[in-house]
Design an enzyme around this catalytic site. Sequence first.
Site, PDB file in Angstrom:
ATOM      1  N   CYS A  69      -1.493 -10.254  -7.406  1.00  0.00           N
ATOM      2  CA  CYS A  69      -2.038 -11.416  -6.895  1.00  0.00           C
ATOM      3  C   CYS A  69      -1.955 -11.045  -5.154  1.00  0.00           C
ATOM      4  O   CYS A  69      -1.041 -10.828  -4.597  1.00  0.00           O
ATOM      5  CB  CYS A  69      -0.871 -12.663  -6.791  1.00  0.00           C
ATOM      6  SG  CYS A  69      -1.279 -14.062  -6.015  1.00  0.00           S
ATOM      7  N   CYS A 109       0.744  -1.110  -0.071  1.00  0.00           N
ATOM      8  CA  CYS A 109       0.062   0.047  -0.044  1.00  0.00           C
ATOM      9  C   CYS A 109       0.676   1.241   0.027  1.00  0.00           C
ATOM     10  O   CYS A 109       1.668   1.358   0.830  1.00  0.00           O
ATOM     11  CB  CYS A 109      -1.041  -0.030   1.286  1.00  0.00           C
ATOM     12  SG  CYS A 109      -1.769   1.460   1.377  1.00  0.00           S
TER      13      CYS A 109
HETATM   14 ZN    ZN Z   1      -2.943   1.171   3.586  1.00  0.00          ZN
END
Ligand code: ZN
Length: 135
Positions: A123, A100
């Site tokens: 994935c 992220c």
């Molecule tokens: Zn995050």
Amino acid sequence: MEKSDDTMSKTDDQWRRELPPERYHVLREAGTERPFTGALLHNEQTGVYTCGACGNELFRSSEKFDSGSGWPSFCDPIAASAVTLLDDDSLGTRRTEVRCARCGSHLGHVFDDGPQPTGQRYCMNSLALDFQKRS
Ligand SMILES: [Zn+2]
């Protein structure tokens, strides 16, 4: 779970307190869930997949496909800036880790054997994602 914009500054202790153990293992220790166990693997609803740690928007349902791998798979992120890609040599082979971009949590890996036109296969661990239904 509180999801604020200052997630980058969270300490490991904070993550450990806020995340369920199985999610902490994937998101903060780069673990991998067992294939075919993820709650979102066969989710076909229309919506947006977000980071399970900070809520950052990562993938659209329109980019999800069934790769047969046992993990939720996507051919493209919602925006290139949503994720960070890192070289990962941990299994003795070169893979590309996906994190992220907002909070740095581990999401999964990306491979170049996905469907056209992108040829990408993100994935992802279902445990690393949340889903927000949208019409
Ligand atoms: Zn995050």
